[in-house]
Scaffold this motif. Structure first.
Motif, short mmCIF file in Angstrom:
data_model
loop_
_atom_site.label_atom_id
_atom_site.label_comp_id
_atom_site.label_asym_id
_atom_site.label_seq_id
_atom_site.Cartn_x
_atom_site.Cartn_y
_atom_site.Cartn_z
N ARG A 1 3.12 -21.86 2.23
CA ARG A 1 3.98 -20.84 2.84
C ARG A 1 4.25 -21.17 4.30
NH1 ARG A 1 2.47 -14.67 1.18
NH2 ARG A 1 1.87 -14.96 -1.00
N SER A 2 5.42 -20.75 4.76
CA SER A 2 5.72 -20.84 6.18
C SER A 2 5.27 -19.56 6.89
CB SER A 2 7.22 -21.06 6.38
OG SER A 2 7.57 -22.36 5.95
N LYS A 3 5.28 -19.59 8.22
CA LYS A 3 4.71 -18.48 8.98
C LYS A 3 5.36 -17.14 8.64
CE LYS A 3 3.13 -16.86 13.39
NZ LYS A 3 3.05 -17.00 14.83
N ALA A 4 6.66 -17.15 8.36
CA ALA A 4 7.36 -15.90 8.05
C ALA A 4 6.85 -15.25 6.76
CB ALA A 4 8.87 -16.16 7.93
N GLU A 5 6.15 -16.02 5.94
CA GLU A 5 5.60 -15.47 4.68
C GLU A 5 4.14 -15.04 4.81
OE1 GLU A 5 6.64 -17.66 0.79
OE2 GLU A 5 6.91 -19.11 2.39
N ILE A 6 3.59 -15.12 6.01
CA ILE A 6 2.20 -14.66 6.19
C ILE A 6 2.29 -13.22 6.67
CG2 ILE A 6 -0.07 -15.18 7.16
CD1 ILE A 6 1.18 -17.57 5.67
N TYR A 7 2.24 -12.30 5.70
CA TYR A 7 2.46 -10.89 5.99
C TYR A 7 1.25 -10.29 6.71
CZ TYR A 7 5.70 -12.12 2.29
OH TYR A 7 6.64 -12.78 1.54
N ASP A 8 1.48 -9.15 7.35
CA ASP A 8 0.40 -8.47 8.08
C ASP A 8 -0.81 -8.20 7.20
OD1 ASP A 8 1.92 -8.52 10.33
OD2 ASP A 8 2.57 -6.44 10.23
N SER A 9 -0.55 -7.90 5.93
CA SER A 9 -1.66 -7.59 5.01
C SER A 9 -2.60 -8.79 4.86
CB SER A 9 -1.13 -7.19 3.63
OG SER A 9 -0.33 -8.24 3.09
N ILE A 10 -2.07 -10.00 5.07
CA ILE A 10 -2.90 -11.21 5.02
C ILE A 10 -3.61 -11.41 6.35
CG2 ILE A 10 -2.86 -13.73 4.75
CD1 ILE A 10 -0.46 -13.33 2.83
N TRP A 11 -2.87 -11.35 7.45
CA TRP A 11 -3.48 -11.53 8.77
C TRP A 11 -4.58 -10.50 9.02
CZ3 TRP A 11 -3.38 -15.89 10.93
CH2 TRP A 11 -2.23 -16.68 11.02
N ASP A 12 -4.36 -9.28 8.50
CA ASP A 12 -5.32 -8.18 8.74
C ASP A 12 -6.71 -8.47 8.19
OD1 ASP A 12 -3.37 -6.81 10.05
OD2 ASP A 12 -2.93 -5.39 8.43
N VAL A 13 -6.79 -9.36 7.19
CA VAL A 13 -8.11 -9.75 6.64
C VAL A 13 -8.93 -10.43 7.73
CG1 VAL A 13 -9.27 -11.22 4.94
CG2 VAL A 13 -7.24 -9.91 4.28
N GLY A 14 -8.25 -11.22 8.56
CA GLY A 14 -8.92 -11.90 9.68
C GLY A 14 -9.04 -13.39 9.46
N PHE A 15 -8.24 -14.17 10.19
CA PHE A 15 -8.29 -15.63 10.11
C PHE A 15 -8.19 -16.21 11.51
CE2 PHE A 15 -6.81 -14.23 5.98
CZ PHE A 15 -7.66 -14.93 5.14
N ASP A 16 -8.73 -17.42 11.67
CA ASP A 16 -8.73 -18.06 12.98
C ASP A 16 -7.45 -18.83 13.26
OD1 ASP A 16 -11.57 -17.60 14.11
OD2 ASP A 16 -11.89 -18.12 12.00
N GLY A 17 -6.70 -19.11 12.22
CA GLY A 17 -5.46 -19.85 12.42
C GLY A 17 -4.78 -20.17 11.11
N LEU A 18 -3.75 -20.99 11.20
CA LEU A 18 -2.89 -21.26 10.05
C LEU A 18 -2.45 -22.71 10.02
CD1 LEU A 18 -0.71 -20.40 7.83
CD2 LEU A 18 0.80 -19.91 9.77
N ILE A 19 -2.59 -23.32 8.83
CA ILE A 19 -1.88 -24.55 8.52
C ILE A 19 -0.82 -24.12 7.51
CG2 ILE A 19 -2.00 -26.80 7.39
CD1 ILE A 19 -4.85 -27.07 8.54
N GLY A 20 0.44 -24.14 7.93
CA GLY A 20 1.53 -23.65 7.08
C GLY A 20 2.49 -24.74 6.68
N ALA A 21 3.46 -24.37 5.84
CA ALA A 21 4.51 -25.29 5.39
C ALA A 21 3.90 -26.57 4.78
CB ALA A 21 5.46 -25.65 6.52
N GLY A 22 2.76 -26.40 4.08
CA GLY A 22 2.11 -27.53 3.41
C GLY A 22 1.55 -28.58 4.35
N GLY A 23 1.38 -28.19 5.64
CA GLY A 23 0.83 -29.12 6.62
C GLY A 23 1.78 -29.43 7.76
N GLY A 24 2.99 -28.88 7.71
CA GLY A 24 3.99 -29.17 8.74
C GLY A 24 3.85 -28.32 9.99
N TYR A 25 3.03 -27.28 9.91
CA TYR A 25 2.89 -26.37 11.05
C TYR A 25 1.41 -26.02 11.22
CZ TYR A 25 3.26 -22.09 13.85
OH TYR A 25 3.12 -21.14 14.82
N VAL A 26 0.89 -26.15 12.44
CA VAL A 26 -0.52 -25.85 12.69
C VAL A 26 -0.63 -24.94 13.91
CG1 VAL A 26 -2.83 -26.79 13.12
CG2 VAL A 26 -1.18 -28.12 11.78
N GLU A 27 -1.30 -23.82 13.69
CA GLU A 27 -1.46 -22.81 14.74
C GLU A 27 -2.91 -22.37 14.79
OE1 GLU A 27 1.35 -19.36 14.72
OE2 GLU A 27 -0.42 -18.21 14.11
N LEU A 28 -3.45 -22.24 16.02
CA LEU A 28 -4.80 -21.69 16.16
C LEU A 28 -4.74 -20.63 17.25
CD1 LEU A 28 -6.94 -24.40 17.98
CD2 LEU A 28 -4.70 -24.92 17.06
N GLY A 29 -5.08 -19.40 16.86
CA GLY A 29 -4.92 -18.29 17.79
C GLY A 29 -3.46 -18.19 18.19
#
Length: 285
Positions: free
Chosen positions: A48-76
């Motif tokens: 999934r790309s960042k636009a598909e990471i809904y609040d209901s997912i973020w609300d669980v609590g994660f330290d960051g995201l590898i999105g778009a199958g590895g094309g996007y990396v975000e920490l905090g």
């Protein structure tokens, strides 16, 4: 906690963290929260790309995201990198799909842009015949799928400049292999990991991108070791991730090919597979 015991866990979303209706089991929510309380790092690692990471997912609590199958990396709040499709390749994709009547959506970090006929096609696949079947209509009204609600419709110009990748739905007219052939050398064309999109559906990825490369880059940035990694997933786009991480866990609902290379197999989403694997490996008690 003792730094040597801190682990970093990479978690796929569809078919791993969430079920087919986009729901996260309470057991998985609990496992993720407890693991972070125990000092472990948890990263979403998804097609999934960042636009598909809904609040209901973020609300669980994660330290960051590898999105778009590895094309996007975000920490905090920091973006490590973001690889985009060239303007020429976006134009080629959009024109080819439109000319051949294939329904698709472009994934960017700002939005998911739907092709003109995607919505009715998706609704048929997710709810059933909403025009004639009252049960399907009720499902649409009472339990709207977050994915359909999260798309942007009616965009006249789909030649976007911030595209991560593209997903297309199965077409009765154009087989998957023909699409793969069209983009040979331009894109990595893989079968889609969302079952309701159909066997012949797929994703067009920038070549040379996959989850394991992004994980290796992130570990280097964090100064963490491959020995401290866990990965859990269900689709073949998780293969490199499971092979790269120290412990690679396949869900009970995983593709047979993924189960074959996994270090361990846990239960399905409905069987609380993620929770049980976290307990088994001591991430939580």
């Amino acid at each position: 906690m003792n730094e040597t015991k801190r682990k970093i866990v990479f978690i796929d979303i569809d078919g791993t963290l969430v079920d087919d209706d986009g729901n996260i089991p309470l057991s998985a929510q609990k496992a993720c929260k407890q693991a972070r309380e125990n000092g472990h790092l948890l990263y979403l690692c998804t097609g999934r790309s960042k636009a598909e990471i809904y609040d209901s997912i973020w609300d669980v609590g994660f330290d960051g995201l590898i999105g778009a199958g590895g094309g996007y990396v975000e920490l905090g709040k920091d973006v490590l990198y973001h690889k985009r499709v060239t303007a020429e390749d976006v134009r080629h994709m959009v024109d080819f799909f439109n000319e051949n009547g294939i329904d698709f959506y472009l994934e960017s970090n700002s939005a998911l842009y739907a092709s003109s006929n995607l919505q009715p096609h998706l609704e048929r696949r997710i709810y059933g015949d909403v025009e004639n079947d009252p049960v399907a209509r009720e499902k649409k009204e009472l339990k709207p799928h977050p994915f359909i609600a999260g798309l942007t419709y009616g965009e006249a110009d789909l030649y976007k400049d911030d595209v991560n990748k593209v997903c297309f739905l199965e077409s009765s007219a154009i087989p998957f292999e023909r699409i793969k052939q069209e983009f040979e050398g331009k894109f990595e064309v893989i079968q889609c990991t969302v079952p309701i999109f159909g066997e012949g559906s797929g994703e067009l990825m920038i070549p040379g991108i996959h989850k394991a490369i992004a994980i290796a880059d992130l570990l280097k940035h964090l100064g963490m070791s491959q020995e401290d990694t866990f990965a859990i997933g269900d689709g073949m786009n998780d293969a490199e991730m499971l092979e790269f991480c120290n412990i690679g866990i396949a869900m009970g609902n995983a593709k047979p090919g993924l189960k074959a290379i996994a270090d361990d197999i846990t239960g399905t989403v409905e069987e609380d597979g993620l929770y049980h694997s976290f307990v088994k490996y001591g991430l939580i008690t």
